[in-house]
Design an enzyme around this catalytic site. Structure first.
Site, short mmCIF file in Angstrom:
data_model
loop_
_atom_site.label_atom_id
_atom_site.label_comp_id
_atom_site.label_asym_id
_atom_site.label_seq_id
_atom_site.Cartn_x
_atom_site.Cartn_y
_atom_site.Cartn_z
N LYS A 258 0.84 -1.20 0.00
CA LYS A 258 0.00 0.00 0.00
C LYS A 258 0.87 1.25 0.00
O LYS A 258 0.63 2.19 -0.75
CB LYS A 258 -0.92 -0.01 1.23
CG LYS A 258 -2.38 0.18 0.85
CD LYS A 258 -3.30 0.36 2.03
CE LYS A 258 -3.36 -0.84 2.93
NZ LYS A 258 -4.20 -0.69 4.10
N GLU B 176 -7.71 5.41 -8.67
CA GLU B 176 -8.96 5.95 -8.10
C GLU B 176 -9.07 5.55 -6.63
O GLU B 176 -9.30 6.37 -5.77
CB GLU B 176 -10.18 5.40 -8.86
CG GLU B 176 -10.47 6.12 -10.16
CD GLU B 176 -10.83 7.58 -9.95
OE1 GLU B 176 -11.48 7.90 -8.94
OE2 GLU B 176 -10.44 8.40 -10.80
N SER C 2 -11.99 -19.72 3.91
CA SER C 2 -11.87 -19.60 2.44
C SER C 2 -10.55 -20.20 1.96
O SER C 2 -10.48 -20.81 0.89
CB SER C 2 -11.91 -18.15 1.99
OG SER C 2 -13.07 -17.53 2.44
N LYS D 117 -10.36 -23.35 -0.53
CA LYS D 117 -9.63 -23.27 -1.80
C LYS D 117 -8.63 -24.42 -1.92
O LYS D 117 -8.49 -25.01 -2.99
CB LYS D 117 -8.91 -21.92 -1.90
CG LYS D 117 -8.31 -21.66 -3.26
CD LYS D 117 -8.01 -20.22 -3.50
CE LYS D 117 -7.49 -20.01 -4.91
NZ LYS D 117 -7.28 -18.62 -5.23
N ARG E 186 -10.57 -27.45 -2.79
CA ARG E 186 -10.95 -27.41 -4.22
C ARG E 186 -9.81 -27.87 -5.10
O ARG E 186 -10.00 -28.45 -6.15
CB ARG E 186 -11.36 -25.99 -4.63
CG ARG E 186 -12.81 -25.66 -4.39
CD ARG E 186 -13.30 -24.53 -5.28
NE ARG E 186 -12.47 -23.34 -5.26
CZ ARG E 186 -12.52 -22.40 -4.32
NH1 ARG E 186 -13.35 -22.53 -3.31
NH2 ARG E 186 -11.74 -21.34 -4.38
N LYS F 125 -12.91 -13.50 -19.06
CA LYS F 125 -13.47 -14.81 -18.77
C LYS F 125 -14.80 -14.96 -19.53
O LYS F 125 -15.38 -13.95 -19.95
CB LYS F 125 -13.69 -14.95 -17.25
CG LYS F 125 -12.36 -15.08 -16.52
CD LYS F 125 -12.53 -15.17 -15.04
CE LYS F 125 -12.83 -16.56 -14.57
NZ LYS F 125 -12.62 -16.70 -13.10
N HIS G 147 -4.70 -9.59 -13.26
CA HIS G 147 -4.29 -10.20 -11.98
C HIS G 147 -2.78 -10.42 -11.99
O HIS G 147 -2.25 -11.02 -12.93
CB HIS G 147 -4.96 -11.57 -11.78
CG HIS G 147 -6.43 -11.49 -11.53
ND1 HIS G 147 -7.18 -12.57 -11.11
CD2 HIS G 147 -7.30 -10.46 -11.63
CE1 HIS G 147 -8.44 -12.21 -10.98
NE2 HIS G 147 -8.54 -10.93 -11.30
N GLU H 285 -1.73 -11.09 -4.21
CA GLU H 285 -2.36 -10.94 -5.53
C GLU H 285 -2.81 -9.50 -5.68
O GLU H 285 -3.52 -8.97 -4.81
CB GLU H 285 -3.56 -11.86 -5.69
CG GLU H 285 -4.18 -11.73 -7.10
CD GLU H 285 -5.50 -12.46 -7.26
OE1 GLU H 285 -5.53 -13.44 -8.02
OE2 GLU H 285 -6.49 -12.07 -6.63
#
Ligand code: 0O2
Length: 212
Positions: free
Chosen positions: A32, A52, A63, A67, A70, A126, A134, A153
């Site tokens: 940042k 912006e 999560s 992941k 998955r 996509k 990305h 990311e």
């Protein structure tokens, strides 16, 4: 007795995961600062801000585990560190597509950020219409035991792409990840309209620049 033990184990587990996630928070803090310096410098040099707004998030433990599952990988902390590259996520929203590629070029030239992988969903959206650039990066984070290279990311998108992705995300979860066909088609049309809008806005900016 058993309940007490489970409770204690869970607290220990939460502590361990929090410790694992800490360097990712520091990586986002570092990123940042770097992005804000880059934006401020551009403001002084070009009299326009390429960014912006910036949002950051740390992926939730459930999560991360989902992941890994998955991907058919055991949901352990070691595997999270080795195989999940978006635990630290930064979203940079720009006005114009050219700003996105300018920022990408600047990131690529830096010695303190290593580019690991790039997925260009702007050049190749996509199938549902999703667009963004990305970038998986590695950022060095200095900790008490030494320097750790931490994955993050960075998603770069325009305001129009962000507007679309925000709505699509809400619809996706509202319909439990199975968006009805008619809405899918409407979303695809909206993504194409957003793309036209981005191109039009860029054209207008170039015209204004050529006149001044
Ligand atoms: P959140 O909460 O936004 O983080 P891979 O790592 O390559 O195996 P992954 O991570 O699915 O697979 O790769 P990809 O394509 O880079 O997408 C990751 C993130 O991009 C998602 O994170 C979303 O933020 C965003 N994204 C990708 N596709 C779509 C889409 O179709 N619609 C919207 N709205 N966002 C998308 P998460 O982890 O899903 O969620």
């Amino acid at each position: 007795m058993e309940k007490k033990h489970t409770g204690k184990f869970e607290i220990e587990d939460v502590k361990q995961w929090s410790l694992l996630l800490l360097p990712y928070k520091f990586a986002l803090d570092e990123l940042k600062t770097k992005m804000n310096i880059m934006a401020e410098e551009t403001m002084y040099m070009n009299d326009s801000n390429p960014i912006e707004h910036i949002k950051t998030r740390i992926k939730k433990v459930n999560s991360i585990q989902a992941k890994l599952e998955r991907k058919n990988i055991a949901p352990t902390m070691r595997n999270a560190k080795d195989y999940i590259f978006d635990i630290a996520g930064m979203r940079i929203v720009c006005s114009f597509i050219t700003d996105i590629y300018d920022i990408y070029a600047r990131l690529s030239n830096r010695k303190d950020i290593k580019i690991i992988e790039v997925k260009d969903y702007i050049k190749s959206p996509k199938s549902n219409g999703y667009q963004s650039l990305h970038i998986i990066v590695q950022v060095p984070v200095t900790l008490s035991h030494g320097v750790e290279q931490v994955y993050a990311e960075i998603q770069l998108r325009t305001l129009a792409m962000d507007f679309w992705a925000g709505l699509e995300h809400k619809i996706y979860y509202k319909y439990d990840k199975k968006i009805p066909g008619n809405l899918e088609r409407e979303l695809l049309k909206a993504a194409q309209t957003a793309k036209l809008m981005d191109e039009k806005m860029m054209g207008i900016r170039e015209e204004v620049r050529s006149l001044s």
